[in-house]
Design a protein around this motif. Structure first.
Motif, PDB file in Angstrom:
ATOM      1  N   THR B 204       0.872  -1.191  -0.164  1.00 11.55           N
ATOM      2  CA  THR B 204      -0.200  -0.152  -0.085  1.00 11.55           C
ATOM      3  C   THR B 204       0.632   0.663  -0.174  1.00 11.55           C
ATOM      4  N   LEU B 205       1.866   1.634   0.576  1.00 10.74           N
ATOM      5  CA  LEU B 205       2.218   2.394   0.371  1.00 10.74           C
ATOM      6  C   LEU B 205       2.753   3.291  -0.332  1.00 10.74           C
ATOM      7  N   ARG B 206       3.545   2.294  -1.043  1.00 10.59           N
ATOM      8  CA  ARG B 206       4.317   2.039  -2.570  1.00 10.59           C
ATOM      9  C   ARG B 206       3.562   2.953  -3.410  1.00 10.59           C
ATOM     10  N   LEU B 207       2.108   1.598  -3.663  1.00 13.06           N
ATOM     11  CA  LEU B 207       1.085   1.926  -4.441  1.00 13.06           C
ATOM     12  C   LEU B 207       0.904   3.954  -4.048  1.00 13.06           C
ATOM     13  N   LYS B 208       0.780   4.497  -3.110  1.00 13.26           N
ATOM     14  CA  LYS B 208       0.297   5.613  -2.446  1.00 13.26           C
ATOM     15  C   LYS B 208       1.067   6.506  -3.249  1.00 13.26           C
ATOM     16  N   LEU B 209       2.071   6.216  -3.034  1.00  7.66           N
ATOM     17  CA  LEU B 209       3.759   7.193  -3.290  1.00  7.66           C
ATOM     18  C   LEU B 209       3.447   7.488  -4.980  1.00  7.66           C
ATOM     19  N   MET B 210       3.201   6.500  -5.703  1.00  5.63           N
ATOM     20  CA  MET B 210       3.010   6.313  -6.613  1.00  5.63           C
ATOM     21  C   MET B 210       1.454   7.012  -7.231  1.00  5.63           C
ATOM     22  N   ALA B 211       0.676   6.782  -6.579  1.00  5.09           N
ATOM     23  CA  ALA B 211      -0.187   7.835  -7.268  1.00  5.09           C
ATOM     24  C   ALA B 211      -1.102   9.467  -6.621  1.00  5.09           C
ATOM     25  N   THR B 212       0.623   9.714  -5.231  1.00  2.00           N
ATOM     26  CA  THR B 212       0.675  11.145  -5.742  1.00  2.00           C
ATOM     27  C   THR B 212       1.707  11.647  -6.309  1.00  2.00           C
ATOM     28  N   THR B 213       2.499  11.151  -6.403  1.00  2.00           N
ATOM     29  CA  THR B 213       3.407  11.692  -7.381  1.00  2.00           C
ATOM     30  C   THR B 213       2.370  11.551  -8.967  1.00  2.00           C
ATOM     31  N   LEU B 214       2.005  10.618  -9.408  1.00  2.00           N
ATOM     32  CA  LEU B 214       1.094  10.488 -10.642  1.00  2.00           C
ATOM     33  C   LEU B 214      -0.074  11.934 -10.692  1.00  2.00           C
ATOM     34  N   SER B 215      -0.681  11.325  -9.610  1.00  2.00           N
ATOM     35  CA  SER B 215      -1.325  13.004  -9.440  1.00  2.00           C
ATOM     36  C   SER B 215      -1.204  14.761  -9.244  1.00  2.00           C
ATOM     37  N   GLY B 216       0.062  14.808  -8.611  1.00  2.00           N
ATOM     38  CA  GLY B 216       0.732  16.086  -8.457  1.00  2.00           C
ATOM     39  C   GLY B 216       1.347  16.109  -9.641  1.00  2.00           C
ATOM     40  N   ALA B 217       2.108  14.831 -10.072  1.00  5.10           N
ATOM     41  CA  ALA B 217       2.698  15.747 -11.964  1.00  5.10           C
ATOM     42  C   ALA B 217       1.685  15.885 -12.818  1.00  5.10           C
ATOM     43  N   LEU B 218      -0.034  15.282 -13.160  1.00  3.80           N
ATOM     44  CA  LEU B 218      -0.201  15.333 -14.153  1.00  3.80           C
ATOM     45  C   LEU B 218      -1.162  17.299 -14.097  1.00  3.80           C
ATOM     46  N   MET B 219      -1.381  17.471 -12.624  1.00  8.20           N
ATOM     47  CA  MET B 219      -1.528  18.423 -12.013  1.00  8.20           C
ATOM     48  C   MET B 219      -0.616  19.856 -12.012  1.00  8.20           C
ATOM     49  N   GLY B 220       0.439  19.233 -12.201  1.00  8.27           N
ATOM     50  CA  GLY B 220       1.373  20.207 -12.286  1.00  8.27           C
ATOM     51  C   GLY B 220       1.857  20.786 -13.614  1.00  8.27           C
ATOM     52  N   MET B 221       1.820  19.421 -14.917  1.00  7.77           N
ATOM     53  CA  MET B 221       1.658  20.085 -16.910  1.00  7.77           C
ATOM     54  C   MET B 221       0.087  21.046 -16.359  1.00  7.77           C
ATOM     55  N   ALA B 222      -0.313  20.740 -15.416  1.00  3.35           N
ATOM     56  CA  ALA B 222      -1.739  21.299 -15.795  1.00  3.35           C
ATOM     57  C   ALA B 222      -1.504  23.278 -16.055  1.00  3.35           C
ATOM     58  N   GLY B 223      -0.348  23.070 -14.665  1.00  8.70           N
ATOM     59  CA  GLY B 223      -0.170  24.853 -14.681  1.00  8.70           C
ATOM     60  C   GLY B 223       0.896  25.478 -15.097  1.00  8.70           C
ATOM     61  N   ALA B 224       1.826  24.162 -15.619  1.00  9.39           N
ATOM     62  CA  ALA B 224       2.935  24.797 -15.899  1.00  9.39           C
ATOM     63  C   ALA B 224       2.893  25.661 -17.536  1.00  9.39           C
ATOM     64  N   PRO B 225       1.397  25.950 -17.851  1.00 11.58           N
ATOM     65  CA  PRO B 225       1.283  26.917 -19.401  1.00 11.58           C
ATOM     66  C   PRO B 225       0.529  28.114 -19.146  1.00 11.58           C
ATOM     67  N   PHE B 226      -0.033  28.186 -18.152  1.00 14.59           N
ATOM     68  CA  PHE B 226      -0.913  29.108 -17.021  1.00 14.59           C
ATOM     69  C   PHE B 226      -0.375  30.328 -16.970  1.00 14.59           C
ATOM     70  N   PRO B 227       1.079  30.876 -17.347  1.00 14.56           N
ATOM     71  CA  PRO B 227       1.266  32.016 -16.784  1.00 14.56           C
ATOM     72  C   PRO B 227       1.878  32.503 -18.120  1.00 14.56           C
ATOM     73  N   TYR B 228       1.763  31.696 -19.399  1.00 12.18           N
ATOM     74  CA  TYR B 228       1.682  32.438 -21.004  1.00 12.18           C
ATOM     75  C   TYR B 228       0.830  32.959 -20.976  1.00 12.18           C
ATOM     76  N   TYR B 229      -0.537  32.163 -20.402  1.00 12.69           N
ATOM     77  CA  TYR B 229      -2.176  32.346 -20.893  1.00 12.69           C
ATOM     78  C   TYR B 229      -2.323  32.782 -19.940  1.00 12.69           C
ATOM     79  N   ILE B 230      -1.732  33.892 -18.929  1.00 14.19           N
ATOM     80  CA  ILE B 230      -2.419  34.752 -17.533  1.00 14.19           C
ATOM     81  C   ILE B 230      -1.907  35.571 -18.367  1.00 14.19           C
ATOM     82  N   GLY B 231      -0.480  35.873 -18.117  1.00 17.76           N
ATOM     83  CA  GLY B 231       0.233  36.934 -19.015  1.00 17.76           C
ATOM     84  C   GLY B 231       1.176  37.290 -16.682  1.00 17.76           C
ATOM     85  N   TYR B 232       0.014  37.365 -16.791  1.00 17.20           N
ATOM     86  CA  TYR B 232       0.848  38.350 -14.986  1.00 17.20           C
ATOM     87  C   TYR B 232       0.425  36.669 -13.426  1.00 17.20           C
TER      88      TYR B 232
END
Lengths: 422, 329
Positions: B204-232
């Protein structure tokens, strides 16, 4: 899953209707000469900036009524196309592209406030629109857009205007002050002003005995005020947001802070709600104002405007005094209107040239823009609040509570020191 | 459907959506569409931890913001093309996710949720006090009007929209692969009964770590282009409450047990919010998410997917059971 894919792929009548509605949403016909002139903007009608946003909208509607009653602009009526940005910068890019591409507005005005104005800038620049800014500080410093204009009278170096005015007053103290405490909110306005205050204080040879920012979520200001008290400064420069201003002022009186001069950039004192809430507690504090009903500040039409605004403001949940935001928003619209009439067209490039080349007479006096779109000369009033008794609203409609200390051409009295707690 | 085929089908769908936008010749479609797609990625990311594994994360905004601020840092240090920034944003937020997993996964239920909320506050305080990325003043990211790709001048917003479309397809594919793999079944066992899973030998611990990493990575990817969208970019807009609320509300409304749920939820709620902003355009906007959530909790606790299954007379348990039998060798 199969069923879902089928409904996605096979066009049903309902799907076709939805598609038609979507196309209708994104498309609109060409404009005709007799159509109204559309002025587009997003405004904070909900969220943290709603109180100012609603007051701004009311001022704009007052201008619209007046212009339309007089026959409109270029023989066309004026229509305001606006959406609520919820005080949320993330909604702004979408709204401004909608205004330009779908609503096909002819003129653009900005949202209220720096952090909402900036996200529209890249879009406005790409489409080549002239952009009339409402109450933002230094937005164009990064973009250097030659069709950007700003109605808030902060001048070309907008970040330094308020600290400049405060320290100009401090220089008149006798004996000269030796030390200063700088207290700023850890957010855009607080940071910009605290940075400038620090620079000016150093140039004046003042000893900075306290220089801290506090997180915007702070509710208990007693520790901050105690620390300031312990450093025994001659001057205290504040750059705080409305709720903080209330907290700090109350703490100052609870702790009995002794200093010669305090204030500068406490946001909030400009609004009726906070003026009446604090009442006599702000006596002897220094605050910046853009307009106060003083005998030296007589712009043609301002008193009539404020009276008309105050009559309309009743029961609308907006600032009942309307001395700070509404006259300048109204003036921004006047400037736009006059520029359109002078240009004789809605061509954005020609409009920007007219705005750069001319002086405009408005309810807030004559407006002339600097090359970066800010006012050519700053015109922020540094006011010392005095003679406030009780928490009544009506006293703030009269000149009595305001003594203008700076700039010299509007001065109505000398600074009174020390600032004393009861 | 095999995963590569699934990916290709959705790439075709994405191409059709993009072509529709070009046909409209209307930037508003791209700006509004970008926001909806951003939510598709965010909701899909959230659902890997929240839906599949059953750990409710209130700190989505922090992961989103980490992706966005990673882009701001790179913009200042060495400007890179946005696709690379998306990968960097994913790595940064993935690492934050991993760290969060190590620190908090001993907590369960409400306590885990509170810890993620605290993480968002801590990270926001860090950013506010980091002057290099603009601190509390915010950072201006000035995007060019167009992008030159092989001699073609492409409007920047179309470029961002296209990137977000591809990212959304990738996120959905990843979510679907996870859902149907041993990993996904492992996640489901944790969601259903962690102690029993542990007892049966599920790491369970290993799986949960994989879930938090994968989930976090996808959410971070959603945020990466945001500064270029908003400009400020200001801390308050990057850590906006709407990201945390929407990334939970969207899978809840769509259905949390499958990759389709967050997609449906994000499209329905995201589009509704965009339309409401320019039609209702008042404080009533803010009611929409609240009312929809309340309505769904009462009427359809398993989201739109749950409703669909109910109408087909097929319970979730049946479906999962049948799939397990069909797909387990």
């Amino acid at each position: 899953m199969n069923g879902m894919v089928q409904t996605l792929v096979r066009p049903t009548r309902r799907a076709l209707l939805a598609a038609a509605a979507a196309v209708a949403l994104f498309a609109s016909g060409p404009a005709h000469a007799a159509d109204p002139i559309k002025i587009g903007f997003s405004m904070a009608l909900s969220g943290g900036l709603a109180a100012n946003g609603k007051a701004a909208l009311l001022a704009m509607q007052m201008w619209q009524e007046k212009v339309n009653a007089a026959g409109g602009l270029l023989g066309r009526q004026v229509q305001l196309v606006h959406y609520d940005d919820q005080s949320n910068p993330n909604t702004v890019p979408g709204i401004y592209t909608k205004l330009i591409d779908v609503d096909k507005v002819d003129l653009l005005v900005s949202p209220y406030g720096t952090n909402l104005m900036a996200p529209a800038m890249p879009i406005v620049m790409q489409k080549g629109f002239t952009y009339m800014g409402l109450f933002g500080v230094g937005v164009n410093d990064q973009f250097n857009y030659d069709r950007y204009f700003q109605i808030m009278p902060m001048g070309p170096k907008s970040a330094e205007t308020i600290p400049d005015a405060f320290f100009a007053v401090a220089k008149t103290l006798n004996p000269a002050p030796k030390s200063v405490a700088i207290v700023g909110a850890d957010a855009e306005f607080g940071k910009v002003n605290a940075d400038s205050a620090r620079k000016i204080a150093k140039a004046m040879g003042l000893k900075i005995v306290y220089d801290r920012s506090y997180p915007p979520s702070t509710v208990d200001f007693a520790p901050i005020v105690r620390a300031v008290q312990a450093s025994q400064p001659d001057l205290v420069f504040l750059a705080s947001y409305p709720t903080d201003t209330v907290g700090i002022t109350r703490s100052i009186h609870e702790i009995g802070l002794k200093t010669r001069l305090i204030g500068g950039g406490p946001v909030g004192l400009q609004f009726a709600a906070i003026k009446t809430q604090l009442g006599p507690l702000i006596n002897n504090m220094l605050g910046y104002e853009l307009y106060v009903p003083a005998p030296t500040v007589k712009f043609p039409g301002i008193e009539e405007f404020v009276a008309a605004y105050q009559a309309k403001a009743v029961g609308q949940g907006v600032d009942p005094l309307g001395l700070y935001v509404p006259p300048f928003i109204y003036a921004a619209m006047e400037v736009m209107g006059q520029a359109v009439t002078k240009t004789g067209s809605l061509d954005q490039k020609a409009l920007a040239k007219t705005l750069h080349d001319n002086t405009f007479s408005t309810v807030v006096g004559d407006v002339k823009f600097a090359p970066n779109g800010e006012w050519e000369k700053p015109r922020v009033l540094m006011v010392q609040y005095r003679n406030i008794t009780g928490n009544g609203l009506d006293q703030f409609r009269k000149p009595d509570p305001y003594v203008i200390l700076y700039p010299p051409q509007f001065k109505t009295g000398d600074v009174k020191e020390p600032f004393q707690s009861k | 459907m095999k995963s590569p085929v699934f990916f290709l089908v959705w790439i075709v769908v994405a191409a059709i959506v993009f072509a529709f936008g070009l046909y409209l010749k209307n930037d508003y479609f791209f700006f509004a569409g970008y926001t909806v797609l951003q939510y598709v990625v965010l909701a899909t990311g959230w659902n890997i931890l929240g839906g599949y594994t059953g750990y409710v994360n209130f700190g989505s905004a922090a992961f989103f913001a980490m992706g966005a601020y990673a882009s701001v840092v790179m913009h200042k240090v060495a400007p890179l093309p946005v696709p690379l920034l998306i990968i960097i944003g994913g790595i940064v937020s993935g690492l934050v996710g991993l760290g969060m997993g190590y620190l908090t996964l001993r907590l369960r239920g409400a306590f885990f949720a509170i810890a993620t909320l605290a993480l968002a506050v801590v990270l926001q305080t860090l950013i506010v006090n980091w002057d290099f990325v603009g601190g509390s003043r915010g950072a201006y990211i000035i995007r060019p009007n167009t992008l030159d790709i092989a001699g073609l001048q492409i409007p920047y917003i179309e470029y961002l929209f296209a990137l977000m479309l591809i990212l959304a397809v990738c996120a959905l594919t990843v979510a679907r692969i996870v859902e149907r793999s041993r990993l996904g079944f492992g996640f489901a066992t944790i969601r259903d009964d962690e102690v029993a899973a542990e007892a049966c030998g599920v790491p369970t611990l290993r799986l949960k770590l994989m879930a938090t990493t994968l989930s976090g990575a996808l959410m971070g990817m959603a945020g990466a282009p945001f500064p270029y969208y908003i400009g400020y970019l200001q801390p308050s807009s990057a850590f906006g409450l709407e990201y945390a609320v929407n990334s939970i509300a969207m899978p809840m409304i769509g259905g949390t047990t499958s990759w389709v749920g967050p997609l449906i939820g994000a499209i329905v709620l995201g589009t509704l919010q965009q339309v409401a902003t320019v039609t209702i355009s008042s404080a009533v906007n803010l009611l929409i998410v609240g009312l929809l959530l309340t309505g769904f909790v009462i009427i359809a606790p398993n989201g739109i997917l749950g409703l669909i299954h109910k109408f087909r007379g097929q319970s979730d348990a049946d479906k999962v059971g049948r799939r397990v039998i069909r797909e387990t060798p």
